[in-house]
Structure formats: structure tokens, C-alpha cells
Design an enzyme around this catalytic site. Structure first.
Site, PDB file in Angstrom:
ATOM      1  N   LYS A  86      35.529 -14.065  44.944  1.00  0.00           N
ATOM      2  CA  LYS A  86      36.837 -14.208  45.571  1.00  0.00           C
ATOM      3  C   LYS A  86      36.697 -13.960  47.066  1.00  0.00           C
ATOM      4  O   LYS A  86      35.911 -13.102  47.480  1.00  0.00           O
ATOM      5  CB  LYS A  86      37.799 -13.153  44.990  1.00  0.00           C
ATOM      6  CG  LYS A  86      39.244 -13.546  45.044  1.00  0.00           C
ATOM      7  CD  LYS A  86      39.664 -14.345  43.818  1.00  0.00           C
ATOM      8  CE  LYS A  86      41.111 -14.749  43.882  1.00  0.00           C
ATOM      9  NZ  LYS A  86      41.552 -15.527  42.732  1.00  0.00           N
ATOM     10  N   GLY A 190      59.249 -17.681  36.145  1.00  0.00           N
ATOM     11  CA  GLY A 190      58.629 -18.327  37.309  1.00  0.00           C
ATOM     12  C   GLY A 190      58.508 -19.827  37.096  1.00  0.00           C
ATOM     13  O   GLY A 190      57.712 -20.282  36.273  1.00  0.00           O
ATOM     14  N   GLY A 192      57.481 -22.125  39.349  1.00  0.00           N
ATOM     15  CA  GLY A 192      56.763 -22.668  40.492  1.00  0.00           C
ATOM     16  C   GLY A 192      55.909 -23.838  40.042  1.00  0.00           C
ATOM     17  O   GLY A 192      56.273 -24.575  39.113  1.00  0.00           O
ATOM     18  N   GLY A 195      54.553 -22.994  36.361  1.00  0.00           N
ATOM     19  CA  GLY A 195      55.643 -22.705  35.433  1.00  0.00           C
ATOM     20  C   GLY A 195      56.500 -23.930  35.130  1.00  0.00           C
ATOM     21  O   GLY A 195      56.926 -24.130  33.988  1.00  0.00           O
TER      22      GLY A 195
END
Ligand code: NAD
Length: 361
Positions: A86, A190, A192, A195
Site C-alpha cells: 500500500k 453506502g 457510492g 454500493g
């Protein structure tokens, strides 16, 4: 382990569990950029590039450590030849860099990734987009998910949603004895990018929906799908068969678990548990939790498949649908050995990381 920032920043990391943690001060942007590589045992580490506000750089490093370790589990459970990594950029204020300043930051991140020689491959995450990946790609080739017109695989949210649907079939089978979704009620938190796709796929499958979002515009999606609207504060306690977290992480805590009125929780939101021990609270309440590291892998499966493995869409669909099989393995192990699905998933990921196999024997 002590990590030295270039230009006089220094942070102590208590747990040297990662292969490499590099922190640099971007020479153009001045922002602290942390790249954490948790594992490359299965192949180059793959994971998103988060650009977010942190009160101090050590919080960003802690996030990079946690998120990169989760990527090792996610990639291993997805059967990918990738480890976990990451990149996290610590913005000193909530203001997101734009224009030329953003370009400079993305070039700094690109240089930091390039300096690792391919041990880490970046994709979008909170605060970064496919278009940002194209700018990053001006400094490094170790980047995924550029827009399709720039030669990448583009937005991964539909594929993450497809994987979530596969997961929901496995969850339904585990709790109701049949993978059928029609007639069941799902609470989607959610609406977005992911979702909304999940809600649409569930609607197409004949499911009933209770949905919520803090953004009022999401009510249009609810209306289009004939879904019941819940206020964000009430959604967690909605009486549904399966709750589908598709917003931010940290939703499941010792305070929220007692409020749940569902048989299972399974969604694409990353890092749903505030801490590992919360998995036990869910189990004690008889609520099945599908580990997000397994549920949310559709996007990374598709992006790495298109851009790094050159796999066909048919093969990718098989792999994404395979999330259901992985969850069945996790639930079987949890049931048989009286452990939580979270523990079973961690063990399975460890086994794959260290033996290269997902199945026993
Ligand atoms: N995009 C992907 O392919 C992908 C892949 C793996 C995991 N995920 C995870 O899935 C989740 C959703 O990702 P996304 O790409 O759809 O993000 P997004 O930003 O497009 O959508 C998140 C939505 O959640 C809403 N939201 C925020 N706080 C809320 C709250 N308290 N209650 C209700 N709604 C709230 C936001 O308004 C927004 O509409 C994230 O946790 C992300 O890390 C995404």
C-alpha cells in the site's frame, strides 16, 4: 524498526512484520509518502494508493502497515500471484491538492514506486482515481487501473460489486441453505461507486432493498430501484436478512454490533471491524460475518487480470465468481473448527501465502 524520513522526519514502528517500509518526503510536493510492502511471497505486492489527511505522518505509516497486511490476505484469498502493499500519502490538512500541485505529488509517488523496482504495483484507493494512475504512470510502469482510453482496465467498482454478489450467494447458502437471493432483504449502507452496482445487481436478482447514504443524491438510486430508504443513523439497525456495508470501514464495533438486526453482514467496504476481537462479538450474537478481504476482491482480480495477466473476460468472470467458493471454504473451516470466519480467513490466507495453495492437501 526506525524509519527515517528524508529531510529530518523520523518515526518508530513497533512491529517489524513487513518486508519493507519506505517513507520519503516528496521532493516536488513536500508531502510524506509511505510505501509499505507486507509480503512478496506470492509475487509483487499489489494495493491501492491512499491520499488522505492524517494528523501526523506516523498515523499514515500505521495505516499503510495495516492496509498492506490486509492486501496480503486479500490477494492470497483471491488466488492471485501477488503479495500485499500500500502507498499512503499523508496530507497535512483536509485540502486535497489539485492542478499542478496534484501533478507534482503524483510524480513524487510515481518516483517512490519506481525506486522499488517492481516490488510494489499501485492502483487507486481513497483519494486517488484511475486518471491519477495515468499521471503516476508518467514516472513508473508499476501501476494499474488507468482509464481504458489510456490503456488500463479503468474503474474497478463494477467488478468489486460482481464479486460481492458472488459472496452474497455463498452467505445466503450458509445461513438459509440456498444461494437464492430473490425475496431476501438486503440493507446496503453506502450507494457510492460499488454500493450502487451492488444494489442494482441485487435488484436484478429479485432481492428487496433497504438502502442509505449520507449523500442526498443517492435517494434517486433508491427510487429507481424501488428500495426503501433508511436514514444513515438507522441503517445499521434495520431489520434485514443481510447487511451490506459499502461505505467506509470501522462500522462494526462493540457499540454497533449489539444494535444489528440481521442474520449476516457481508459487503465490499474495507476494514469493517474496528479491531479483530469484534469478530467474536458477531459470532456470539449468531451473526455470520463474511471477511471483507474475501468479499471485496473482485476489483483487484479484474484489474490485475486485464493488465498484468492478460486474462480473458470469461476467465476473469470465473475467478470473480470463485469468491463464493473461497467463502464456502472459510465458512466450512469456521463451522468445523468452532473459530470465527475472520480467523478462518486469516489461516487460509497464511496457508496460501506460505504454500501457494488455497485448498487443503
Ligand atoms: N472501488 C472499488 O473497486 C473497491 C474495491 C475494494 C474495496 N472497496 C471498498 O468499498 C467501499 C466503497 O467504495 P467506493 O469505491 O464505492 O467508494 P465511494 O466513495 O464511491 O462510495 C462510498 C459511499 O459511501 C457513502 N457514505 C460515506 N459515509 C457514509 C455513512 N456514514 N453512511 C452511509 N453512507 C456513507 C458516501 O456518500 C459514498 O456514496 C470502500 O470501503 C472501499 O474501500 C472498493
Amino acid at each position: 524498526m526506525t524509519v527515517a524520513f528524508q529531510h529530518a522526519l523520523s518515526v518508530t514502528i513497533p512491529n517489524p512484520s513487513h518486508e519493507l517500509v519506505q517513507v520519503v518526503r516528496g521532493p516536488r510536493s513536500g508531502f510524506a509518502i509511505c510505501v509499505a510492502i507486507h509480503s512478496t511471497a506470492l509475487g509483487p505486492a499489489a494495493g491501492g494508493c491512499r491520499i488522505a489527511h492524517y494528523t501526523d505522518p506516523s498515523a499514515a505509516i500505521a495505516d499503510a502497515l495495516r492496509l498492506s497486511a490486509a492486501m496480503t490476505e486479500k490477494n492470497a484469498l483471491a488466488g492471485l500471484e501477488h503479495g500485499g502493499g500500500k502507498a499512503v500519502v499523508a496530507l497535512p490538512t483536509a485540502a486535497r491538492p489539485t492542478g499542478a500541485e496534484r501533478g507534482e505529488l503524483l510524480h513524487d509517488i510515481g518516483d517512490a514506486i519506481e525506486s522499488l523496482g517492481g516490488r510494489y504495483i499501485a492502483g487507486p484507493d481513497v483519494g486517488s482515481s484511475p486518471v491519477d494512475m495515468s499521471v503516476l504512470g508518467e514516472r513508473t510502469s508499476y501501476v494499474c487501473c488507468r482509464p481504458v482510453e489510456d490503456g488500463g482496465s479503468g474503474d474497478s467498482s463494477l467488478h468489486t460489486a460482481r464479486g460481492t454478489l458472488a459472496a452474497l450467494h455463498a452467505v445466503a447458502e450458509e445461513i438459509f441453505g440456498t444461494p437464492e437471493l430473490a425475496g431476501r432483504t438486503f440493507g446496503v449502507i453506502g450507494l457510492g461507486a460499488v454500493g450502487t452496482h451492488v444494489a442494482r445487481l441485487l435488484h436484478q436478482a429479485g432481492a428487496r432493498l433497504v438502502v442509505t447514504d449520507v449523500a442526498p443524491a443517492a435517494r434517486d438510486v433508491a427510487e429507481e430501484l424501488g428500495a426503501s430508504w433508511s436514514e444513515p443513523g438507522d441503517a445499521l439497525a434495520a431489520e434485514v436478512d443481510i447487511l451490506v456495508p459499502a461505505a467506509l470501514g470501522g462500522l462494526l464495533t462493540p457499540e454497533t454490533v449489539p444494535q444489528l438486526r440481521c442474520a449476516a453482514v457481508a459487503g465490499p467496504a474495507n476494514n469493517q471491524l474496528d479491531q479483530p476481537a469484534t469478530a467474536k462479538l458477531l459470532a456470539e450474537r449468531g451473526i455470520l460475518w463474511a471477511p471483507d478481504v474475501a468479499v471485496s476482491a473482485g476489483g483487484v482480480i479484474h484489474a490485475t487480470g486485464v493488465e498484468l495477466r492478460r486474462e480473458s473476460e470469461d476467465r476473469l468472470s470465473e475467478r470473480i465468481d470463485g469468491i463464493a467458493g473461497t467463502l464456502r471454504q472459510i465458512f466450512d473451516a469456521a463451522r468445523t473448527r468452532q473459530i470465527t470466519p475472520a480467523e478462518a480467513a486469516a489461516e487460509l490466507a497464511w496457508q496460501r501465502t506460505h504454500t501457494g495453495r488455497l485448498s487443503e492437501g
